[in-house]
Structures are given as C-alpha cells and as structure tokens.
Design an enzyme around this catalytic site. Structure first.
Site, PDB file in Angstrom:
ATOM      1  N   ARG A 182       0.876  -1.173   0.000  1.00 25.78           N
ATOM      2  CA  ARG A 182       0.000   0.000   0.000  1.00 25.78           C
ATOM      3  C   ARG A 182       0.912   1.221   0.000  1.00 25.78           C
ATOM      4  O   ARG A 182       2.059   1.154   0.467  1.00 25.78           O
ATOM      5  CB  ARG A 182      -0.898   0.014   1.236  1.00 25.78           C
ATOM      6  CG  ARG A 182      -1.816  -1.201   1.358  1.00 25.78           C
ATOM      7  CD  ARG A 182      -2.608  -1.144   2.659  1.00 25.78           C
ATOM      8  NE  ARG A 182      -3.510  -2.289   2.789  1.00 25.78           N
ATOM      9  CZ  ARG A 182      -3.214  -3.416   3.420  1.00 25.78           C
ATOM     10  NH1 ARG A 182      -2.012  -3.565   3.987  1.00 25.78           N
ATOM     11  NH2 ARG A 182      -4.089  -4.400   3.497  1.00 25.78           N
ATOM     12  N   LYS A 189      -1.865  -2.019   7.662  1.00 23.96           N
ATOM     13  CA  LYS A 189      -3.283  -1.831   7.937  1.00 23.96           C
ATOM     14  C   LYS A 189      -3.707  -2.755   9.062  1.00 23.96           C
ATOM     15  O   LYS A 189      -3.355  -3.931   9.079  1.00 23.96           O
ATOM     16  CB  LYS A 189      -4.102  -2.127   6.679  1.00 23.96           C
ATOM     17  CG  LYS A 189      -5.552  -1.709   6.788  1.00 23.96           C
ATOM     18  CD  LYS A 189      -6.266  -1.865   5.467  1.00 23.96           C
ATOM     19  CE  LYS A 189      -7.701  -1.392   5.561  1.00 23.96           C
ATOM     20  NZ  LYS A 189      -8.412  -1.525   4.267  1.00 23.96           N
ATOM     21  N   HIS A 225      -2.474   1.920  -5.789  1.00 26.31           N
ATOM     22  CA  HIS A 225      -3.039   0.634  -5.384  1.00 26.31           C
ATOM     23  C   HIS A 225      -3.204  -0.310  -6.581  1.00 26.31           C
ATOM     24  O   HIS A 225      -3.277  -1.528  -6.397  1.00 26.31           O
ATOM     25  CB  HIS A 225      -4.395   0.850  -4.697  1.00 26.31           C
ATOM     26  CG  HIS A 225      -4.635  -0.089  -3.554  1.00 26.31           C
ATOM     27  ND1 HIS A 225      -3.978   0.008  -2.346  1.00 26.31           N
ATOM     28  CD2 HIS A 225      -5.453  -1.167  -3.444  1.00 26.31           C
ATOM     29  CE1 HIS A 225      -4.393  -0.958  -1.535  1.00 26.31           C
ATOM     30  NE2 HIS A 225      -5.283  -1.698  -2.183  1.00 26.31           N
ATOM     31  N   ARG A 251      -0.454  -2.733  -6.632  1.00 28.97           N
ATOM     32  CA  ARG A 251      -0.661  -3.798  -5.638  1.00 28.97           C
ATOM     33  C   ARG A 251      -1.635  -4.849  -6.183  1.00 28.97           C
ATOM     34  O   ARG A 251      -1.403  -6.047  -6.054  1.00 28.97           O
ATOM     35  CB  ARG A 251      -1.197  -3.170  -4.354  1.00 28.97           C
ATOM     36  CG  ARG A 251      -1.565  -4.152  -3.250  1.00 28.97           C
ATOM     37  CD  ARG A 251      -1.946  -3.351  -2.009  1.00 28.97           C
ATOM     38  NE  ARG A 251      -2.735  -4.107  -1.049  1.00 28.97           N
ATOM     39  CZ  ARG A 251      -2.232  -4.847  -0.065  1.00 28.97           C
ATOM     40  NH1 ARG A 251      -0.924  -4.954   0.061  1.00 28.97           N
ATOM     41  NH2 ARG A 251      -3.020  -5.482   0.788  1.00 28.97           N
ATOM     42  N   HIS A 267      -3.931  -9.481   4.147  1.00 26.15           N
ATOM     43  CA  HIS A 267      -5.395  -9.533   4.264  1.00 26.15           C
ATOM     44  C   HIS A 267      -5.794 -10.385   5.460  1.00 26.15           C
ATOM     45  O   HIS A 267      -5.287 -11.495   5.637  1.00 26.15           O
ATOM     46  CB  HIS A 267      -6.016 -10.133   3.000  1.00 26.15           C
ATOM     47  CG  HIS A 267      -5.961  -9.225   1.819  1.00 26.15           C
ATOM     48  ND1 HIS A 267      -6.137  -9.668   0.524  1.00 26.15           N
ATOM     49  CD2 HIS A 267      -5.766  -7.881   1.727  1.00 26.15           C
ATOM     50  CE1 HIS A 267      -6.043  -8.645  -0.308  1.00 26.15           C
ATOM     51  NE2 HIS A 267      -5.816  -7.556   0.398  1.00 26.15           N
ATOM     52  N   TYR A 290      -9.111 -11.523  -6.653  1.00 26.35           N
ATOM     53  CA  TYR A 290      -8.144 -11.617  -7.750  1.00 26.35           C
ATOM     54  C   TYR A 290      -8.405 -12.826  -8.650  1.00 26.35           C
ATOM     55  O   TYR A 290      -7.917 -12.868  -9.774  1.00 26.35           O
ATOM     56  CB  TYR A 290      -6.716 -11.617  -7.204  1.00 26.35           C
ATOM     57  CG  TYR A 290      -6.414 -10.356  -6.448  1.00 26.35           C
ATOM     58  CD1 TYR A 290      -6.385  -9.123  -7.105  1.00 26.35           C
ATOM     59  CD2 TYR A 290      -6.227 -10.366  -5.069  1.00 26.35           C
ATOM     60  CE1 TYR A 290      -6.159  -7.943  -6.408  1.00 26.35           C
ATOM     61  CE2 TYR A 290      -5.996  -9.185  -4.365  1.00 26.35           C
ATOM     62  CZ  TYR A 290      -5.961  -7.985  -5.047  1.00 26.35           C
ATOM     63  OH  TYR A 290      -5.751  -6.811  -4.349  1.00 26.35           O
TER      64      TYR A 290
END
Length: 290
Positions: free
Chosen positions: A147, A172, A236, A239, A262, A271
């Site tokens: 990120r 995050k 992003h 990414r 995640h 994805y």
C-alpha cells in the site's frame, strides 16, 4: 448578551468534543488516514446539528442526518459508513455509551473489480521513469505489493537482504508482516541508496521526512501518461497487479493473502475474478459447433 454567551458555551462544548475524539483515536492507535477521516466526518455532523447541545442529540437525529445525506447529496455507501462509524466512535469510545445499530437506507453495493495492469504495461510504466528515486518507489510498490502508506513508512532496516524479505511495520490494522524482496528490486534499491543516502525513511521528500502520498501519485501518473496507458491507474493498482500476476503464475491464494496482509481470504479471492489465465483454455459453446 445571554444569546452570545450561550453560543460561546456551545462552541466550546463542540471544540472539547473534537479534541476528546482526537485523543481517543490516538490512544486507540488508529491510522493517520482514519483519524483524519473520522474527525472530519464528526465535525460535519456537529456543524449540521449546531447549536443543539451534545447531550440532547439522539439516535433519531443521527438517522435523519444520514438519510438527508443519502437523499440530497447522494453520498456513497462508503461515505455513509465512515460517517456513522465516526459518530459511533465518539459515542461508544469517548462517552462510553452502549453499542448502537443504525438501520438506514443503504445505496446498492457495487461489486467493482479492481483495475489490473498486464505485465507488459507494468514494465512500460517502470521503464518510463528516468529518475532513479521515482523508479525505485514505483518498482517497490509493485514488486512487494505494498500500500502507498506502507511504502512511505519503510525504513532501511526493513529491507532484509539476508532473508530476501521486506518487513512491513504496522500495516493496515496495525499488523506487522513481511513480503517479497525481489533480487532485481534489491539491486535497484542498492543503486538508489548509494546515490540518495536516505537517513530515516527509505524514500524521503526532504531530509529525514517521508515522501508524500500525493507526490507518489503524481510520479505514477506522469509515468503512466508517458507509457501511453489509458487505464485509470493509482498506486493501489500496482498492488492489485502484483497479486493478480502472482495468482496467474501459480502462487497459492493463501500465500498471496499473507503477502498482502489480508485478514480474510475473501478479500484476496477477488483476484480470481480479474485473472484471465484460467479463462484462456475455456472454449465458447459456439466454437463447439464446428
């Protein structure tokens, strides 16, 4: 005179509420971006209810405020949720009220797939950077799947050539993780370090100051334009492209989830919807008629 005193008292009450919220956000270790968003959303709510005393604001007032935003300003689902969460944070974390549920009209949720670049497009963007620092930044974003905030918080000690990992500190969710350090990226970062000699952060805009997110966006947009790519590309996007290209190269989805940081595999599974590799072998029913 009495009315002026009453307004001054209300202004002071609102100001104290905002300062108390800022302090609690800091104590709760929320990210700078979330702190800024919550404070802004809360201030807007207070302006809308001025000069009503805070202790008189009810759940109905909160519902009516958001219904008005939805119907008149056509706010997005994301904006609405952030605004509600900001007010809930003040009520529950600052004032200590019980948790509340807000039953609101919600705009339909859109399931948009992320924009993903092809390998050739990524290569074209990176090749368009003549500035070594700019090239190193964009290459790191893509090669490590970072990120933009994680990129800007990198410190030289986070580049671990002994294990070929990049350590992401307090990503995050305030979680640490490690991701890939490509040999090609390591070579590029060494050239960059020899020329720029950063002191605290890997990428510094000014000595000892982290590069800004807005500057990264400008650098990327310039490279995208120079490469002649028409897609809407943001930091992003690199990414998203990193994750998709790993999947297309046969990397297990669970490993990709770990590299991206995640919490849920459902987030990573998006994805599988943007990867086109598996679709290449699918034959249209029309072609079966031949």
């Amino acid at each position: 005179m009495k009315q002026q005193w009453w307004h001054e008292k209300r202004n002071q009450e609102y100001k104290c509420a905002v300062e108390a919220m800022k302090a609690q956000l800091d104590l709760s270790w929320y990210s700078p971006a979330t702190r800024k968003t919550y404070v802004s959303m809360f201030r807007q709510f207070l302006r809308n209810n001025y000069p009503q005393p805070l202790h008189q604001i009810t759940k109905t007032d909160i519902l009516q405020y958001h219904l008005r935003l939805i119907r008149e300003r056509k706010i997005s689902r994301s904006y609405q949720n952030q605004s509600i969460n900001a007010i809930k944070f003040y009520a529950e974390k600052v004032l200590g009220h019980e948790r509340q549920y807000y039953d609101l009209e919600r705009p339909p949720k859109t399931n948009r797939l992320p924009v993903v670049l092809s390998l050739k497009e990524v290569q074209s963007i990176l090749s368009s950077c003549n500035n070594l620092k700019h090239k190193a930044m964009l290459t790191t974003l893509y090669a490590a799947g970072l990120r933009v905030g994680e990129l800007l918080n990198l410190k030289p000690m986070d580049i671990d050539s002994s294990t070929m990992n990049i350590w992401v500190r307090e990503g995050k969710g305030v979680k640490d993780r490690h991701t890939l350090l490509s040999p090609l990226l390591l070579s590029l970062l060494r050239k960059y370090y020899q020329q720029f000699r950063p002191s605290i952060y890997v990428f510094e805009g000014a000595p000892r100051k982290a590069y800004s997110a807005s500057s990264v966006i400008k650098v990327l947009q310039k490279a995208v334009n120079h490469a002649g790519i028409r897609k809407k590309v943001r930091p992003h996007t690199l990414r998203h492209s990193f994750a998709t290209h790993l999947l297309e190269n046969g990397t297990n989805l669970r490993y990709i989830q770990t590299l991206l940081g995640h919490s849920s595999s459902r987030t990573t599974e998006i994805y599988t919807h943007v990867s086109t590799t598996s679709l290449k072998d699918v034959v249209s029913p029309l072609d079966l008629m031949e």
